[in-house]
Design a protein around this motif. Structure first.
Motif, PDB file in Angstrom:
ATOM      1  N   LEU A  33      35.736  61.628  33.954  1.00 60.74           N
ATOM      2  CA  LEU A  33      37.126  61.572  34.401  1.00 60.74           C
ATOM      3  C   LEU A  33      37.183  61.251  35.887  1.00 60.74           C
ATOM      4  O   LEU A  33      36.295  61.623  36.651  1.00 60.74           O
ATOM      5  CB  LEU A  33      37.811  62.920  34.151  1.00 60.74           C
ATOM      6  N   ASN A  34      38.258  60.593  36.277  1.00 62.66           N
ATOM      7  CA  ASN A  34      38.445  60.257  37.678  1.00 62.66           C
ATOM      8  C   ASN A  34      39.299  61.314  38.372  1.00 62.66           C
ATOM      9  O   ASN A  34      40.425  61.578  37.936  1.00 62.66           O
ATOM     10  CB  ASN A  34      39.120  58.894  37.811  1.00 62.66           C
ATOM     11  N   VAL A  49      43.617  67.824  25.898  1.00 58.71           N
ATOM     12  CA  VAL A  49      42.788  68.130  27.057  1.00 58.71           C
ATOM     13  C   VAL A  49      42.485  69.618  27.043  1.00 58.71           C
ATOM     14  O   VAL A  49      43.393  70.438  26.857  1.00 58.71           O
ATOM     15  CB  VAL A  49      43.503  67.759  28.373  1.00 58.71           C
ATOM     16  N   ILE A  89      38.422  65.761  27.074  1.00 60.06           N
ATOM     17  CA  ILE A  89      39.579  65.094  26.495  1.00 60.06           C
ATOM     18  C   ILE A  89      39.153  64.458  25.176  1.00 60.06           C
ATOM     19  O   ILE A  89      38.088  63.843  25.082  1.00 60.06           O
ATOM     20  CB  ILE A  89      40.129  63.997  27.433  1.00 60.06           C
ATOM     21  N   GLY A 132      36.837  61.637  27.533  1.00 59.16           N
ATOM     22  CA  GLY A 132      36.581  61.830  28.943  1.00 59.16           C
ATOM     23  C   GLY A 132      36.080  63.231  29.194  1.00 59.16           C
ATOM     24  O   GLY A 132      36.361  64.156  28.423  1.00 59.16           O
ATOM     25  N   GLN A 133      35.329  63.405  30.261  1.00 61.43           N
ATOM     26  CA  GLN A 133      34.762  64.715  30.561  1.00 61.43           C
ATOM     27  C   GLN A 133      34.497  64.818  32.059  1.00 61.43           C
ATOM     28  O   GLN A 133      34.200  63.828  32.728  1.00 61.43           O
ATOM     29  CB  GLN A 133      33.469  64.910  29.776  1.00 61.43           C
ATOM     30  N   ARG A 159      48.775  62.626  34.780  1.00 59.70           N
ATOM     31  CA  ARG A 159      47.698  63.405  35.384  1.00 59.70           C
ATOM     32  C   ARG A 159      47.560  64.758  34.692  1.00 59.70           C
ATOM     33  O   ARG A 159      48.541  65.311  34.187  1.00 59.70           O
ATOM     34  CB  ARG A 159      47.962  63.638  36.870  1.00 59.70           C
ATOM     35  N   TRP A 196      43.483  65.163  37.670  1.00 56.83           N
ATOM     36  CA  TRP A 196      42.587  64.204  37.030  1.00 56.83           C
ATOM     37  C   TRP A 196      43.421  63.090  36.401  1.00 56.83           C
ATOM     38  O   TRP A 196      44.477  63.347  35.826  1.00 56.83           O
ATOM     39  CB  TRP A 196      41.748  64.883  35.937  1.00 56.83           C
ATOM     40  N   THR A 197      42.924  61.874  36.503  1.00 60.63           N
ATOM     41  CA  THR A 197      43.565  60.747  35.826  1.00 60.63           C
ATOM     42  C   THR A 197      43.040  60.677  34.405  1.00 60.63           C
ATOM     43  O   THR A 197      41.827  60.592  34.181  1.00 60.63           O
ATOM     44  CB  THR A 197      43.258  59.431  36.558  1.00 60.63           C
ATOM     45  N   LEU A 198      43.941  60.712  33.429  1.00 60.32           N
ATOM     46  CA  LEU A 198      43.536  60.678  32.044  1.00 60.32           C
ATOM     47  C   LEU A 198      43.180  59.253  31.619  1.00 60.32           C
ATOM     48  O   LEU A 198      43.685  58.280  32.171  1.00 60.32           O
ATOM     49  CB  LEU A 198      44.642  61.212  31.144  1.00 60.32           C
ATOM     50  N   PRO A 199      42.291  59.107  30.610  1.00 58.97           N
ATOM     51  CA  PRO A 199      41.957  57.777  30.113  1.00 58.97           C
ATOM     52  C   PRO A 199      43.193  57.066  29.576  1.00 58.97           C
ATOM     53  O   PRO A 199      44.210  57.693  29.271  1.00 58.97           O
ATOM     54  CB  PRO A 199      40.950  58.049  28.989  1.00 58.97           C
TER      55      PRO A 199
END
Length: 317
Positions: free
Chosen positions: A22-23, A260, A270, A279-280, A297, A310-313
């Protein structure tokens, strides 16, 4: 075409590629362990409940905007009603309620000690709460009762006719109650035969509850790391999401295409509508709560005092 959870719950999990990271999209140190985060219905007010106080943050930048007066700390289960009321569980007393954030709050006591579970009724006026002694109530004027384990989480059906509660310790179950009478409509306990019970924990504590946006699916966060997705009307198990660790809370994205979850090992996970990890992320400390913002987010509340964004995919379409 957008694919929603209810359309895919019957599919089996398949082998997947490595989970992408995750970003991060921002972080603020609130100076004390952060236990919960909540956003008002109009999206203008963000709060974080900590072990010391309840603080306001800017929803866009996470910039601190001050401390609300009247909280004794604790900060579990901070939640806004549709009418703009804020409730947060206290450290030494039941629940602190701000009917107006500019005025001193009032308190609601609970007979079984510390409160963990809080959820506002869809009418914005009534509050469900549950405590460490298994006591639950709907106030003002609603039913009350006692379950066999400490009440860990609460959630309402969209029509306000069903109250969902989860428990820990020797019960470790999920309940659906008639909101008018308190009668149990269904109770489900799911403790794997292979589960190893840890010291000071229950059988497989059900730490968090969240409903999907369409109200048809109830997600429960379990201490063994799983997230269970149930039919909200019947309690029937539709899907088990795996890959989390010591899960404390799970939440649906606003469009219902992702779940999430966060846990005590500091992992954020996620899943997509097909049940695949999407995502992780890993942080160095316990994560107690996750909130999904309308802009996509995810905010996590951590024991290290950090609220992280965190930005979600990309959403599944």
């Amino acid at each position: 075409m957008r694919v929603l959870f209810p359309l895919l719950l019957g599919l089996s999990l398949a082998a997947s590629a490595p989970v992408p990271p995750l970003n991060p999209a921002g972080e603020v140190d609130v100076g004390a362990p952060a236990h919960s985060v909540a956003l008002s219905a109009d999206g203008h007010t963000l709060v974080v409940g900590t072990a010391r106080d309840v603080q306001r943050l800017d929803p866009g930048t996470l910039r601190p905007l001050g401390v609300l007066t009247g909280s004794d700390g604790g900060g579990w289960g901070a939640t806004f009603s549709r009418a703009g009321r804020l409730a947060a569980a206290g450290l030494t007393r039941g629940v602190t309620v701000w009917d107006d954030l500019s005025r001193p709050p009032r308190t609601i006591d609970s007979p079984g000690g510390r409160v963990f579970a809080l959820a506002w009724h869809p009418d914005g006026q009534r509050l469900a709460l549950g405590d460490a002694g298994g006591h639950w109530q709907v106030t003002p004027g609603g039913p009350r009762g006692q379950l066999r384990g400490d009440v860990m989480a609460a959630a309402w059906s969209a029509d306000g006719l069903t109250l969902y509660l989860s428990t820990g310790q020797e019960d470790s179950a999920t309940y659906a109650l008639d909101a008018g009478t308190g009668r149990v409509r269904w109770r489900q306990q799911n403790v794997p035969a292979t589960h190893t019970r840890r010291a000071y924990y229950g059988l497989d504590e059900v730490n968090g509850l969240s409903l999907s946006p369409d109200g048809r699916t109830l997600a429960s966060a379990h201490q063994d790391g799983r997230v269970l997705l149930r039919d909200a009307a019947t309690g029937h198990l539709r899907r088990t999401l795996t890959g989390g660790e010591d899960t404390r809370w799970a939440a649906f994205t606003p469009d219902g295409t992702q779940v999430v979850a966060v846990g005590e090992t500091g992992r954020v996970t996620i899943w997509t509508g097909a049940g695949q990890p999407a995502g992780q992320a890993q942080v160095g400390g316990e994560l107690w709560h996750v909130l999904i913002l309308p802009d996509g987010r995810a905010l996590t509340a951590g024991a290290d005092g950090a609220v992280r964004a965190w930005t979600l995919p990309t959403q599944v379409r």
